[in-house]
Design a protein around this motif. Structure first.
Motif, short mmCIF file in Angstrom:
data_model
loop_
_atom_site.label_atom_id
_atom_site.label_comp_id
_atom_site.label_asym_id
_atom_site.label_seq_id
_atom_site.Cartn_x
_atom_site.Cartn_y
_atom_site.Cartn_z
N ARG A 30 4.97 -5.11 20.93
CA ARG A 30 4.42 -5.63 19.67
C ARG A 30 5.56 -5.95 18.71
N HIS A 31 5.53 -7.16 18.18
CA HIS A 31 6.49 -7.56 17.16
C HIS A 31 5.69 -7.82 15.89
N THR A 32 6.01 -7.09 14.81
CA THR A 32 5.28 -7.22 13.56
C THR A 32 6.19 -7.82 12.50
N VAL A 33 5.72 -8.89 11.87
CA VAL A 33 6.43 -9.56 10.79
C VAL A 33 5.73 -9.21 9.48
N ASN A 34 6.50 -8.98 8.40
CA ASN A 34 5.95 -8.49 7.12
C ASN A 34 5.22 -7.17 7.33
N ALA A 35 5.78 -6.30 8.16
CA ALA A 35 5.14 -5.03 8.48
C ALA A 35 4.80 -4.27 7.20
N ILE A 36 3.60 -3.72 7.18
CA ILE A 36 3.14 -2.91 6.04
C ILE A 36 3.29 -1.45 6.42
N SER A 37 3.94 -0.69 5.55
CA SER A 37 4.15 0.73 5.82
C SER A 37 3.86 1.55 4.56
N ARG A 38 3.43 2.76 4.79
CA ARG A 38 3.24 3.72 3.70
C ARG A 38 4.62 4.24 3.33
N ILE A 39 4.95 4.20 2.04
CA ILE A 39 6.25 4.68 1.58
C ILE A 39 6.07 5.58 0.36
N LYS A 40 7.07 6.40 0.10
CA LYS A 40 7.09 7.23 -1.09
C LYS A 40 8.17 6.69 -2.01
N VAL A 41 7.78 6.38 -3.25
CA VAL A 41 8.70 5.83 -4.24
C VAL A 41 9.05 6.94 -5.23
N THR A 66 2.68 4.80 -1.81
CA THR A 66 2.08 3.47 -1.88
C THR A 66 2.35 2.74 -0.56
N PHE A 67 2.00 1.49 -0.51
CA PHE A 67 2.25 0.67 0.66
C PHE A 67 3.15 -0.49 0.27
N ALA A 68 3.99 -0.93 1.23
CA ALA A 68 4.91 -2.03 0.95
C ALA A 68 5.17 -2.81 2.23
N GLN A 95 11.02 5.98 6.42
CA GLN A 95 11.70 6.89 5.51
C GLN A 95 12.08 8.22 6.16
N GLY A 96 12.01 8.30 7.48
CA GLY A 96 12.40 9.53 8.16
C GLY A 96 11.48 9.86 9.29
N ILE A 97 11.19 11.15 9.43
CA ILE A 97 10.34 11.62 10.51
C ILE A 97 9.13 12.32 9.92
#
Length: 168
Positions: free
Chosen positions: A31-42, A52-54, A134-136
């Motif tokens: 699978r190749h994902t472009v503009n991948a959306i991931s949950r992140i901590k800001v 949030t998601f980015a 952002q890590g594991i």
């Protein structure tokens, strides 16, 4: 509201075998994902943070999925599945470029009784520590037990479930 849509190019090759008591399937995928959306901590300057998601960039994932279903009797069913994949994140933030293996395994067993009007089911799920941008993320595991009983010729069902029996 600021997310761009992600697009996934997915390729799968699978094999399946069906028998009277044993079913088996195996698949490999890319699978190749472009503009991948991931949950992140800001993190903010005032020592606060938000989840949030980015859109993070792109990701590549290669893996396999295996599923075996075994029904030794008319009243007892078992399913065991496993998923193993290698993921690679490519982002504009050099700190988020990560790669590594992820895997999980799941067992579902159920027993029918009371003239097939009642079912007792056990679900066991283990998700190993997984690679994120952002890590594991720590491992997760749960054991659930559920029961349901059909009433009024199957028109009604009453059930109960105990989730996360071992408080994981």
């Amino acid at each position: 509201p600021y997310l761009q849509p992600e697009f996934i190019n997915s390729y799968d090759l699978a094999y399946s075998s069906e028998g009277t008591k044993l079913n088996f399937s195996a698949a490999i995928f890319y699978r190749h994902t472009v503009n991948a959306i991931s949950r992140i901590k800001v993190f903010y300057d005032d020592n606060s943070s938000a989840v949030t998601f980015a859109n993070i960039g792109q990701s590549h994932s290669y893996g396999t999925e295996l599923i075996a279903s075994y029904k030794p009797t008319k009243w007892w069913r078992n399913t065991l599945s496993a998923n193993i994949n290698y993921v690679q994140y490519q982002t504009s933030n050099a700190n988020w470029n990560r790669n590594g293996f992820n895997w999980n395994v799941k067992y579902i067993g159920s027993v029918d009784f009371w003239k097939k009007t009642a079912t007792l089911q056990l679900n066991v799920n283990y998700i190993a520590p997984r690679i994120t941008v952002q890590g594991i993320a720590q491992r997760k595991g749960s054991v659930e037990l559920s029961f349901d009983k059909k009433l009024k010729d199957g028109k009604w069902t009453v059930g109960a479930r105990v989730s996360d029996i071992f408080n994981r």
